[in-house]
Design an enzyme around this catalytic site. Structure first.
Site, short mmCIF file in Angstrom:
data_model
loop_
_atom_site.label_atom_id
_atom_site.label_comp_id
_atom_site.label_asym_id
_atom_site.label_seq_id
_atom_site.Cartn_x
_atom_site.Cartn_y
_atom_site.Cartn_z
CD GLU A 110 -2.86 1.35 0.37
OE1 GLU A 110 -2.44 1.55 -0.78
OE2 GLU A 110 -4.05 1.39 0.69
CG ASP A 111 -0.77 4.68 -1.77
OD1 ASP A 111 -1.47 4.14 -0.88
OD2 ASP A 111 -1.27 5.44 -2.63
CG ASP A 114 -4.97 9.82 5.91
OD1 ASP A 114 -4.57 10.24 7.00
OD2 ASP A 114 -5.66 10.52 5.14
CG PHE A 163 -3.02 15.51 -0.08
CD1 PHE A 163 -3.92 14.50 0.23
CD2 PHE A 163 -2.63 15.66 -1.41
CE1 PHE A 163 -4.43 13.66 -0.76
CE2 PHE A 163 -3.12 14.82 -2.40
CZ PHE A 163 -4.04 13.84 -2.08
NE ARG A 176 -2.30 7.87 -10.28
CZ ARG A 176 -2.98 7.57 -9.18
NH1 ARG A 176 -2.35 7.20 -8.10
NH2 ARG A 176 -4.29 7.65 -9.16
P1 5GP Z 1 -7.21 5.86 4.44
O1 5GP Z 1 -8.39 5.00 4.10
O2 5GP Z 1 -6.16 5.16 5.27
O3 5GP Z 1 -7.63 7.18 5.03
O4 5GP Z 1 -6.56 6.29 3.09
C1 5GP Z 1 -5.83 5.40 2.34
C2 5GP Z 1 -5.81 5.84 0.89
O5 5GP Z 1 -6.07 7.24 0.76
C3 5GP Z 1 -4.42 5.64 0.31
O6 5GP Z 1 -4.31 4.38 -0.30
C4 5GP Z 1 -4.31 6.76 -0.68
O7 5GP Z 1 -4.86 6.35 -1.91
C5 5GP Z 1 -5.17 7.85 -0.12
N1 5GP Z 1 -4.38 8.85 0.64
C6 5GP Z 1 -4.31 9.04 1.98
N2 5GP Z 1 -3.49 10.05 2.30
C7 5GP Z 1 -3.01 10.52 1.12
C8 5GP Z 1 -2.08 11.56 0.78
O8 5GP Z 1 -1.51 12.28 1.60
N3 5GP Z 1 -1.85 11.72 -0.55
C9 5GP Z 1 -2.44 10.97 -1.51
N4 5GP Z 1 -2.13 11.23 -2.77
N5 5GP Z 1 -3.32 9.98 -1.23
C10 5GP Z 1 -3.59 9.76 0.07
#
Ligand code: 5GP
Length: 193
Positions: A110-111, A114, A163, A176
């Site tokens: 996973e990237d 959050d 972000f 990207r």
């Molecule tokens: P979560 O469900 O944990 O809040 O978010 C996970 C997904 O939200 C990540 O896989 C990513 O796609 C997106 N995401 C969360 N934070 C960021 C960020 O700072 N930048 C970007 N580009 N995507 C984010």
């Protein structure tokens, strides 16, 4: 004789709207270490790297080459943002795995984690497919934001609650292709959206 190639310009002008947080060199070093960690932790048997699209495609490509074991790579498309910088909390599978993972040792690539909502959804979904084990490898974690506790097995970097874009991460499908991870200027986010 083949002339030396001129250095390619960066795909986006970084100084304009993205401030570098993690350089390409720092990322490369850490990805090699993560590859070593995963290799050492692998219990044997079938190993599947499950890359969560789209944000982890570059990370997964580099990580796969840092793991000197036989493995399969598969992709799962998940979307939770839809052109915004805050999660909607609604996760959608946009494309599914190409093969079953029953009995396999799965490492989710996973990237960024959050709030944890996306990963919690994914873990529930994968559990129904009866893998032998599921581990999580996340390049980035924003710990202050967690709404659901997620046990990350292999973590690249802990970053501040900003972000970020680059190295696979987008804002509205842009950025990207940046080779580094950087913080997007909020003004730029407004302009792009
Ligand atoms: P979560 O469900 O944990 O809040 O978010 C996970 C997904 O939200 C990540 O896989 C990513 O796609 C997106 N995401 C969360 N934070 C960021 C960020 O700072 N930048 C970007 N580009 N995507 C984010």
């Amino acid at each position: 004789m083949i002339p030396a190639a001129a250095p390619l310009p960066l795909p986006e002008a970084p100084a304009r709207d993205v401030e570098v947080l993690l350089s390409a060199e720092e990322i490369a070093r850490r990805v090699r270490e993560l590859g070593q960690e995963i290799t050492a932790a692998h219990p044997g048997g079938e190993l599947v790297l499950l890359s969560v699209l789209k944000g982890s495609f570059i990370f997964a490509a580099d990580l796969a080459r840092a793991i000197p074991l036989p493995l399969r790579i598969d992709f799962l498309g998940l979307s939770s943002y839809g052109g915004k910088t805050e999660t909607t909390g609604v996760v959608q599978i946009t494309s599914d795995l190409t093969r079953p993972i029953e009995g396999a040792h799965v490492v989710i690539v996973e990237d960024i984690i959050d709030t944890g909502l996306t990963m919690a959804y994914l873990l529930d979904n994968l559990a129904t497919r009866r893998p032998a084990s599921v581990k999580i490898c996340a390049l980035l974690e924003k710990p202050g934001r967690s709404r659901l506790p997620i046990a990350i097995d292999h973590r690249g970097f802990v970053i501040p609650d900003r972000f970020v874009v680059g190295y696979g991460l987008d804002f509205d499908e842009r950025y990207r292709n940046l080779p580094f991870v950087g913080v997007l200027d909020p003004g730029a986010a407004g302009r792009v959206g």
